[in-house]
Design a protein around this motif. Structure first.
Motif, mmCIF file in Angstrom:
data_model
loop_
_atom_site.group_PDB
_atom_site.id
_atom_site.type_symbol
_atom_site.label_atom_id
_atom_site.label_comp_id
_atom_site.label_asym_id
_atom_site.label_seq_id
_atom_site.Cartn_x
_atom_site.Cartn_y
_atom_site.Cartn_z
ATOM 1 N N ARG A 128 1.074 -1.555 -0.096
ATOM 2 C CA ARG A 128 -0.145 -0.685 0.321
ATOM 3 C C ARG A 128 0.707 1.302 0.069
ATOM 4 O O ARG A 128 2.279 1.114 0.147
ATOM 5 C CB ARG A 128 -1.004 0.334 0.939
ATOM 6 C CG ARG A 128 0.219 0.016 2.671
ATOM 7 C CD ARG A 128 -1.127 -0.075 3.828
ATOM 8 N NE ARG A 128 -0.229 -0.446 4.890
ATOM 9 C CZ ARG A 128 0.218 -1.333 6.421
ATOM 10 N NH1 ARG A 128 0.252 -1.716 5.073
ATOM 11 N NH2 ARG A 128 0.911 -0.560 6.869
ATOM 12 N N PRO A 129 0.487 2.904 -0.477
ATOM 13 C CA PRO A 129 1.864 3.702 -0.146
ATOM 14 C C PRO A 129 1.443 4.099 1.368
ATOM 15 O O PRO A 129 0.732 4.193 1.807
ATOM 16 C CB PRO A 129 0.230 5.011 -0.513
ATOM 17 C CG PRO A 129 -0.281 4.309 -1.567
ATOM 18 C CD PRO A 129 -1.110 2.327 -0.863
ATOM 19 N N VAL A 130 3.557 3.867 1.511
ATOM 20 C CA VAL A 130 3.557 4.224 2.878
ATOM 21 C C VAL A 130 4.668 4.588 2.913
ATOM 22 O O VAL A 130 5.140 4.903 3.578
ATOM 23 C CB VAL A 130 4.238 2.419 3.688
ATOM 24 C CG1 VAL A 130 2.572 1.367 3.475
ATOM 25 C CG2 VAL A 130 5.177 1.978 2.449
ATOM 26 N N ALA A 131 5.723 5.257 2.130
ATOM 27 C CA ALA A 131 6.454 5.773 1.766
ATOM 28 C C ALA A 131 6.525 7.655 1.844
ATOM 29 O O ALA A 131 5.237 8.082 1.672
ATOM 30 C CB ALA A 131 7.186 5.792 0.529
ATOM 31 N N GLY A 141 3.308 7.347 -10.463
ATOM 32 C CA GLY A 141 4.015 6.293 -9.974
ATOM 33 C C GLY A 141 4.734 6.988 -8.917
ATOM 34 O O GLY A 141 4.507 5.724 -7.985
ATOM 35 N N VAL A 142 5.340 7.619 -8.693
ATOM 36 C CA VAL A 142 5.394 8.461 -7.636
ATOM 37 C C VAL A 142 4.922 8.643 -6.517
ATOM 38 O O VAL A 142 4.866 7.881 -5.556
ATOM 39 C CB VAL A 142 6.990 9.394 -7.756
ATOM 40 C CG1 VAL A 142 6.933 9.946 -6.384
ATOM 41 C CG2 VAL A 142 7.932 9.205 -8.283
ATOM 42 N N PHE A 143 3.895 9.552 -6.690
ATOM 43 C CA PHE A 143 2.734 9.576 -5.954
ATOM 44 C C PHE A 143 1.244 8.762 -5.534
ATOM 45 O O PHE A 143 1.382 8.983 -4.506
ATOM 46 C CB PHE A 143 1.589 11.131 -6.331
ATOM 47 C CG PHE A 143 2.621 12.467 -5.928
ATOM 48 C CD1 PHE A 143 2.842 12.857 -4.549
ATOM 49 C CD2 PHE A 143 3.478 12.659 -7.414
ATOM 50 C CE1 PHE A 143 3.127 13.546 -4.203
ATOM 51 C CE2 PHE A 143 4.487 13.892 -6.620
ATOM 52 C CZ PHE A 143 3.946 14.367 -5.315
ATOM 53 N N ALA A 144 1.656 7.522 -6.149
ATOM 54 C CA ALA A 144 0.797 6.156 -6.673
ATOM 55 C C ALA A 144 1.487 5.877 -4.880
ATOM 56 O O ALA A 144 0.884 4.764 -4.559
ATOM 57 C CB ALA A 144 0.835 5.534 -7.603
ATOM 58 N N VAL A 177 16.260 23.174 -5.112
ATOM 59 C CA VAL A 177 15.690 22.087 -4.415
ATOM 60 C C VAL A 177 13.935 22.463 -4.403
ATOM 61 O O VAL A 177 13.997 24.324 -3.880
ATOM 62 C CB VAL A 177 15.994 21.330 -3.829
ATOM 63 C CG1 VAL A 177 15.022 20.247 -2.717
ATOM 64 C CG2 VAL A 177 17.652 21.126 -3.640
ATOM 65 N N TYR A 178 13.572 21.226 -4.847
ATOM 66 C CA TYR A 178 11.728 22.080 -5.542
ATOM 67 C C TYR A 178 11.421 20.975 -3.951
ATOM 68 O O TYR A 178 11.433 19.298 -4.251
ATOM 69 C CB TYR A 178 11.260 22.246 -6.202
ATOM 70 C CG TYR A 178 11.498 23.673 -6.904
ATOM 71 C CD1 TYR A 178 10.944 24.871 -6.816
ATOM 72 C CD2 TYR A 178 12.556 23.711 -8.144
ATOM 73 C CE1 TYR A 178 11.151 25.734 -7.620
ATOM 74 C CE2 TYR A 178 13.008 24.926 -8.501
ATOM 75 C CZ TYR A 178 12.322 25.534 -8.376
ATOM 76 O OH TYR A 178 12.997 27.329 -8.682
ATOM 77 N N ARG A 179 10.146 20.993 -3.612
ATOM 78 C CA ARG A 179 9.495 19.465 -3.146
ATOM 79 C C ARG A 179 8.028 19.842 -4.075
ATOM 80 O O ARG A 179 7.183 20.834 -3.847
ATOM 81 C CB ARG A 179 8.905 20.576 -1.465
ATOM 82 C CG ARG A 179 8.161 19.602 -0.621
ATOM 83 C CD ARG A 179 8.091 20.053 0.907
ATOM 84 N NE ARG A 179 7.913 18.887 1.421
ATOM 85 C CZ ARG A 179 5.878 19.058 1.027
ATOM 86 N NH1 ARG A 179 5.155 19.955 1.313
ATOM 87 N NH2 ARG A 179 6.014 18.099 2.421
ATOM 88 N N VAL A 180 7.945 18.782 -3.801
ATOM 89 C CA VAL A 180 6.045 18.882 -4.531
ATOM 90 C C VAL A 180 5.501 17.618 -3.990
ATOM 91 O O VAL A 180 5.578 16.787 -3.516
ATOM 92 C CB VAL A 180 6.385 18.331 -6.094
ATOM 93 C CG1 VAL A 180 5.401 18.260 -7.428
ATOM 94 C CG2 VAL A 180 7.259 19.057 -6.723
ATOM 95 N N ALA A 181 3.952 18.735 -3.745
ATOM 96 C CA ALA A 181 3.567 17.951 -2.374
ATOM 97 C C ALA A 181 1.675 17.780 -2.922
ATOM 98 O O ALA A 181 1.509 18.407 -4.383
ATOM 99 C CB ALA A 181 3.040 18.291 -1.190
ATOM 100 N N ARG A 182 0.592 16.797 -2.695
ATOM 101 C CA ARG A 182 -0.494 17.351 -3.284
ATOM 102 C C ARG A 182 -1.196 18.064 -2.764
ATOM 103 O O ARG A 182 -1.085 18.928 -1.868
ATOM 104 C CB ARG A 182 -1.111 15.520 -3.126
ATOM 105 C CG ARG A 182 -0.680 14.596 -3.468
ATOM 106 C CD ARG A 182 -1.683 13.034 -2.992
ATOM 107 N NE ARG A 182 -1.113 12.000 -3.448
ATOM 108 C CZ ARG A 182 -0.320 11.329 -2.875
ATOM 109 N NH1 ARG A 182 0.239 11.427 -1.636
ATOM 110 N NH2 ARG A 182 -0.410 10.237 -3.423
ATOM 111 N N ILE A 183 -2.049 18.617 -3.410
ATOM 112 C CA ILE A 183 -2.665 20.059 -3.490
ATOM 113 C C ILE A 183 -4.174 19.400 -1.729
ATOM 114 O O ILE A 183 -4.282 18.061 -2.225
ATOM 115 C CB ILE A 183 -3.639 20.014 -4.351
ATOM 116 C CG1 ILE A 183 -2.453 21.195 -5.469
ATOM 117 C CG2 ILE A 183 -4.598 21.643 -3.744
ATOM 118 C CD1 ILE A 183 -3.336 22.143 -6.425
#
Length: 276
Positions: free
Chosen positions: A184-187, A210-213, A259-265
């Motif tokens: 499951r998504p745990v990272a 694929g990363v955010f999954a 460096v950038y940080r990308v996250a879900r809204i």
């Protein structure tokens, strides 16, 4: 580009041979399993910094002193062996490697500044020779919690020897879209050294999906770029419901990097009539 007979070009062959001579990497053996497989082959330990195994004396003798002679500043930023391996890999596939030198310790510290033991499992894309991986370990992340995705076979073999407890997949990051790395998504975080400025725009969405999954809610992707502009277009971020924030910039890298940080809204967890 592979030849019609399936063999790698001569330039790739000689670069791989030189890289194996520098690191004392044994010739790769093909296992009767699928291509997207964890690399857990046994071999001679290479890393004198992590102590993952005894280092043959010829490793020290083969250090490329010519690189330190012509570029003395690089010796303060990275091991000479890593600089040589990146230079040789770049001459073979400049658009896949994206840089002639590995990332510096300053950039590695900036990339991992928000990550610690509480982050849990960490996914890393394009680790190369492992500068970000070493920084993650120094931040307290367990080696068993690391999952490394590396497409270059020589770098994958090197990573397997330097970090034997980590999960290492020799594959293209595009394949993450169709591969479940965890039940499951745990990272808790993802670190990327991929040169997205040189990657086809058709592949970038698949890699991000694929990363955010594989990231749990609240997890983020940390991506650096050589310059100041974010490597992801705003239209792509809007389509994937992602937001980006600038973490910082360092001049102690060649070339300087941001460096950038990308996250879900973040979405509202409860109903509010003002936004209905």
């Amino acid at each position: 580009m592979a030849k019609p007979n399936g063999r790698r070009p001569a330039s790739s062959f000689f670069a791989s041979k030189l890289l194996r001579n520098v690191y004392a990497i044994q010739p790769r053996q093909t296992a009767p399993v699928g291509r997207n497989r964890p690399c857990r082959r046994q071999g001679v330990g290479l890393d004198d910094a992590t102590g993952s195994g005894p280092t043959p004396k010829r490793n020290q003798a083969a250090a490329p002193n010519w690189l330190a002679y012509f570029c003395p500043g690089l010796r303060l930023l990275m091991p000479a062996h890593d600089a040589l391996s990146f230079l040789m890999a770049w001459t073979v596939a400049p658009f896949r490697i994206g840089s002639v030198t590995p990332s510096s310790s300053s950039l590695a510290a900036l990339m991992t500044s928000d990550i610690g033991p509480e982050t849990g499992p960490v996914l890393e894309l394009g680790p190369g020779t492992g500068p970000f991986t070493r920084a993650l370990l120094s931040r307290g992340v367990r080696e068993e919690d690391l999952t490394l995705i590396e497409s270059d076979p020589d770098f994958a073999a090197l990573l397997m020897r330097r970090f034997p407890a980590a999960r290492i997949f020799e594959m293209d990051a595009v394949g993450l879209r169709h591969l479940s790395l965890f039940p499951r998504p745990v990272a808790g975080a993802a670190i990327s050294g991929l040169p997205f400025r040189l990657i086809s725009p058709n592949k970038t969405p698949a890699i991000l999906e694929g990363v955010f999954a594989n990231l749990r809610p609240g997890g983020a992707l940390y991506q650096f770029t050589l310059g100041r502009r974010c490597p992801f277009d705003q239209s792509l971020l809007d389509r994937l419901d992602l937001e980006v924030a600038r973490v910082g910039h360092t001049f102690r890298n060649f070339p300087p990097a941001t460096v950038y940080r990308v996250a879900r809204i973040k979405t509202l967890g409860t109903y509010d009539w003002r936004f209905a």
